[in-house]
Each structure stands twice: as structure tokens, then as C-alpha cells.
Design a protein around this motif. Structure first.
Motif, mmCIF file in Angstrom:
data_model
loop_
_atom_site.group_PDB
_atom_site.id
_atom_site.type_symbol
_atom_site.label_atom_id
_atom_site.label_comp_id
_atom_site.label_asym_id
_atom_site.label_seq_id
_atom_site.Cartn_x
_atom_site.Cartn_y
_atom_site.Cartn_z
ATOM 1 N N GLY A 161 -19.145 6.569 17.959
ATOM 2 C CA GLY A 161 -19.838 4.937 17.505
ATOM 3 C C GLY A 161 -19.347 4.913 16.348
ATOM 4 N N LEU A 162 -20.345 6.216 15.019
ATOM 5 C CA LEU A 162 -19.894 5.940 14.282
ATOM 6 C C LEU A 162 -18.662 6.656 13.334
ATOM 7 N N ALA A 163 -17.570 7.334 14.469
ATOM 8 C CA ALA A 163 -16.316 7.737 14.066
ATOM 9 C C ALA A 163 -15.723 6.576 14.516
ATOM 10 N N LEU A 164 -15.826 4.893 15.417
ATOM 11 C CA LEU A 164 -15.104 3.812 14.696
ATOM 12 C C LEU A 164 -15.009 3.354 14.260
ATOM 13 N N PHE A 165 -16.883 3.391 13.429
ATOM 14 C CA PHE A 165 -17.350 2.308 11.837
ATOM 15 C C PHE A 165 -16.778 2.904 11.370
ATOM 16 N N LEU A 166 -16.573 4.179 11.065
ATOM 17 C CA LEU A 166 -15.482 5.469 9.700
ATOM 18 C C LEU A 166 -14.538 4.742 9.852
ATOM 19 N N GLY A 167 -13.583 4.596 10.615
ATOM 20 C CA GLY A 167 -12.309 4.885 10.834
ATOM 21 C C GLY A 167 -11.808 3.221 10.599
ATOM 22 N N GLY A 168 -12.848 2.268 11.180
ATOM 23 C CA GLY A 168 -12.930 0.978 10.500
ATOM 24 C C GLY A 168 -12.729 0.406 8.800
ATOM 25 N N ALA A 169 -14.245 0.975 8.540
ATOM 26 C CA ALA A 169 -14.241 1.407 7.244
ATOM 27 C C ALA A 169 -13.308 1.661 6.304
ATOM 28 N N ALA A 170 -12.930 2.771 6.234
ATOM 29 C CA ALA A 170 -11.437 3.588 6.156
ATOM 30 C C ALA A 170 -10.484 2.216 6.395
ATOM 31 N N ALA A 171 -9.662 1.929 7.135
ATOM 32 C CA ALA A 171 -9.041 0.564 7.044
ATOM 33 C C ALA A 171 -9.228 -0.833 6.528
ATOM 34 N N GLY A 172 -10.988 -0.488 5.928
ATOM 35 C CA GLY A 172 -11.021 -2.160 5.638
ATOM 36 C C GLY A 172 -10.762 -2.016 3.817
ATOM 37 N N ILE A 173 -11.218 -0.856 3.719
ATOM 38 C CA ILE A 173 -11.547 -0.195 2.289
ATOM 39 C C ILE A 173 -9.844 -0.337 1.735
ATOM 40 N N VAL A 174 -9.192 0.359 2.197
ATOM 41 C CA VAL A 174 -7.390 -0.171 1.855
ATOM 42 C C VAL A 174 -7.137 -0.967 2.268
ATOM 43 N N GLY A 175 -7.724 -2.172 2.589
ATOM 44 C CA GLY A 175 -6.813 -3.021 3.460
ATOM 45 C C GLY A 175 -7.275 -4.189 1.568
ATOM 46 N N VAL A 176 -9.000 -3.693 1.189
ATOM 47 C CA VAL A 176 -8.996 -4.600 0.147
ATOM 48 C C VAL A 176 -8.204 -4.241 -0.934
ATOM 49 N N LEU A 177 -8.098 -2.725 -0.857
ATOM 50 C CA LEU A 177 -7.381 -2.605 -2.172
ATOM 51 C C LEU A 177 -5.308 -2.991 -2.414
ATOM 52 N N VAL A 178 -4.919 -3.050 -0.604
ATOM 53 C CA VAL A 178 -3.412 -3.307 -1.074
ATOM 54 C C VAL A 178 -3.454 -5.023 -1.024
ATOM 55 N N ALA A 179 -5.043 -5.632 -0.617
ATOM 56 C CA ALA A 179 -5.159 -7.402 -1.338
ATOM 57 C C ALA A 179 -5.111 -7.747 -2.576
ATOM 58 N N ALA A 180 -5.800 -7.168 -3.058
ATOM 59 C CA ALA A 180 -6.256 -7.025 -4.905
ATOM 60 C C ALA A 180 -4.641 -7.849 -5.454
ATOM 61 N N PRO A 181 -3.792 -7.066 -5.483
ATOM 62 C CA PRO A 181 -2.487 -7.207 -5.728
ATOM 63 C C PRO A 181 -1.633 -8.012 -4.642
ATOM 64 N N ALA A 182 -1.495 -8.379 -3.286
ATOM 65 C CA ALA A 182 -0.871 -8.798 -2.586
ATOM 66 C C ALA A 182 -1.461 -10.539 -2.743
ATOM 67 N N VAL A 183 -2.997 -10.622 -2.619
ATOM 68 C CA VAL A 183 -3.436 -11.099 -2.599
ATOM 69 C C VAL A 183 -2.532 -12.709 -3.306
ATOM 70 N N ARG A 184 -2.104 -12.700 -4.565
ATOM 71 C CA ARG A 184 -2.050 -13.397 -5.846
ATOM 72 C C ARG A 184 -0.607 -13.980 -5.494
ATOM 73 N N ILE A 185 0.030 -13.234 -4.885
ATOM 74 C CA ILE A 185 1.429 -13.965 -4.250
ATOM 75 C C ILE A 185 0.767 -14.371 -3.104
ATOM 76 N N ARG A 186 1.853 -15.865 -2.730
ATOM 77 C CA ARG A 186 1.994 -16.512 -1.307
ATOM 78 C C ARG A 186 2.852 -16.492 -0.532
ATOM 79 N N GLY A 187 3.338 -17.160 0.119
ATOM 80 C CA GLY A 187 4.656 -17.609 1.353
ATOM 81 C C GLY A 187 5.395 -16.338 1.866
ATOM 82 N N ILE A 188 6.927 -16.119 1.689
ATOM 83 C CA ILE A 188 7.312 -14.922 1.857
ATOM 84 C C ILE A 188 7.260 -13.622 0.889
ATOM 85 N N TYR A 189 6.283 -13.670 -0.145
ATOM 86 C CA TYR A 189 6.466 -12.761 -1.159
ATOM 87 C C TYR A 189 4.980 -11.791 -0.451
ATOM 88 N N LEU A 190 4.658 -12.160 0.142
ATOM 89 C CA LEU A 190 3.321 -11.980 0.866
ATOM 90 C C LEU A 190 3.656 -11.458 2.039
#
Length: 276
Positions: free
Chosen positions: A62-91
């Protein structure tokens, strides 16, 4: 009692439902992501490594699943920081590129098996785990719709300018939506890895992201029932069409086109105003 074959289908269906949820969350905030397979891969490799017999870690599943999800979530936030500033096809292009970057990274990362893949994963995923996690996220996402954050997602989806005028912080809300979707994809990856027992980068290519996106497009993005319906149809219908043999995928494609023509809003497409 389910047979081993039926249980495996049910588990893969649960994983697909979670992947559908991972697309539904950013989509509900007007963000289209075709990189969810990359987040799934991060969760799969991270959780598999944490539970591996060949490492110094002894992390409960259970903890491994959570940590794996947390790692993906953190990377998601890092990716989103520049990505969400663009829209449409560019995103879309940006998230697609991210997914491919992650796949190539794991292909060349020898400590986790590289192109040969990672084996020796412990068989920890059970149907009970999958059902419990799917129910948790379904209830959570259903309740989220009536919270200020859920209403902010809908407002941004409908009209960003109006949402910002209402005082909604677009950047922070989009980060939360993107990171939340990445977290769920990471959980799905962990469940998948501990059932398949072998993972390699080719399993997390563009087709996996496109399939997850299809779940939401086919089922609808009005509420969490849509992604569930889409995942059920895409996962189970090919199994029921096995009697068509070589024609079953063609028949499946025709059904998808028919749905796109006559149900463009998805299978579950009643108005947003219908929910509290």
C-alpha cells in the motif's frame, strides 16, 4: 467465484478505470493530456522497485503504491508548471512529448532493466486491492464535483477568462488538476506492475495514453461515470467480440465511429447542471 481468466480481465478493467480517471481529472479543468502513460510508467517502476526482493527496501504494498503515485504526481506538477501556460494543440504536443521522453528515459536506464524491462516483481495486486482503490477514487471524484475546487475545475473548463474574473487562481488550479491526474496514473501503474510481474518501456508508449484518452472521449467527461463507462466498453467489448476473430477489432472501430457520430458527448453526456 471468478476463474483466473475472469479475475485477470477484472483487474485490467480496474487499471483501465484508474487510467480513465487520470485523464478525466485534468480534462475536467480544460486540460488535454496525451502523456498519462508516462506517469503510469513512473508509478509502475517506482512501486515495483520499492517492493523488489533484490533491493534493500522492504516497503509494504500500500505504501509503495502511494509513493509511486506521489512520484508521478510530483513529476506531473513539475511538467504542468510550464505546460499549463499554453493551450490547445500546443499543450497536447507538450504532454505527448513528455510521455515519449519518459519512455526513452526508461529504455536507457539500466538500473531498472533498460530496454530489456524489469522482472522479478512481486505478485501483490489482487482484485480486492483494485476494487477498493477504484471505489475510493470514484467516490472521491464524485464528491469533488460539489466542492469549491471541483466547481473551479468546471469554471475553467467552460471559460478561463470568466473563471479568472471570479477570482479563481488559474495556474494553481490547473497544477492541482494535472498533478492529481498524474497521481492516479501512478497508482494505476503500480497495480499493473504488480499484476503483470514484468514491465518494459514499450508497455507505456503513446498507444497507452491514447487508449486512456479514448476512455474519457467515449464515455464522456461530464462526471466520473463517463470514464468508467468508456473503460468498461473498451476493455470488455473486444472480449465479447472474440467470435468475430479477425473482424472483431474492425467491428469495434465501427462502433466507436457510430458513437462519435450519434453520441459526440460520450455515453454519459447529460448536462453538468444536473449534479448538485
Amino acid at each position: 467465484m471468478l476463474s483466473s481468466y475472469q479475475e485477470s480481465i477484472a483487474i485490467f478493467l480496474g487499471v483501465n478505470v484508474l487510467m480513465a480517471f487520470s485523464v478525466y481529472v485534468p480534462t475536467s479543468a480544460g486540460l488535454i493530456s496525451l502523456g498519462q502513460a508516462g506517469f503510469m510508467a513512473i508509478g509502475a517502476y517506482a512501486s515495483a522497485y520499492l517492493t523488489s526482493r533484490f533491493t534493500a527496501f522492504d516497503v509494504p504494498f500500500g505504501l509503495a503504491l502511494f509513493l509511486g503515485g506521489a512520484a508521478a504526481g510530483i513529476v506531473g506538477v513539475l511538467v504542468a508548471a510550464p505546460a499549463v501556460r499554453i493551450r490547445g494543440i500546443y499543450l497536447i504536443i507538450a504532454t505527448l512529448g513528455f510521455g515519449e521522453i519518459v519512455r526513452v528515459l526508461f529504455v536507457n536506464f539500466e538500473p531498472l532493466g533498460g530496454a530489456s524491462g524489469l522482472s522479478g516483481i512481486q505478485p501483490l495486486t489482487t482484485l480486492s486491492w483494485v476494487v477498493a482503490i477504484c471505489l475510493f477514487f470514484f467516490v472521491f471524484l464524485w464528491r469533488l464535483r460539489s466542492t469549491p475546487l471541483g466547481r473551479a475545475f468546471v469554471a475553467i473548463h467552460e471559460d478561463e477568462t470568466a473563471a479568472e474574473a471570479m477570482g479563481i487562481n488559474l495556474f494553481r488550479t490547473k497544477l492541482m488538476a494535472f498533478g492529481g491526474g498524474a497521481f492516479i496514473a501512478g497508482i494505476a501503474g503500480g497495480l499493473y506492475a504488480h499484476f503483470a510481474l514484468f514491465i518494459d518501456p514499450s508497455q507505456f508508449g503513446f498507444s497507452k495514453s491514447a487508449e486512456a484518452f479514448l476512455f474519457v472521449i467515449l464515455g464522456g467527461s461530464v462526471n466520473p461515470l463517463g470514464p468508467v463507462a468508456g473503460a468498461i466498453v473498451v476493455t470488455l467489448l473486444p472480449e465479447f467480440l472474440r467470435f468475430l476473430q479477425d473482424w472483431r477489432m474492425s467491428f469495434f472501430a465501427v462502433l466507436l465511429i457510430a458513437c462519435a457520430v450519434w453520441r459526440p458527448g460520450g455515453l454519459i453526456s447529460y448536462r453538468r447542471a444536473a449534479h448538485p
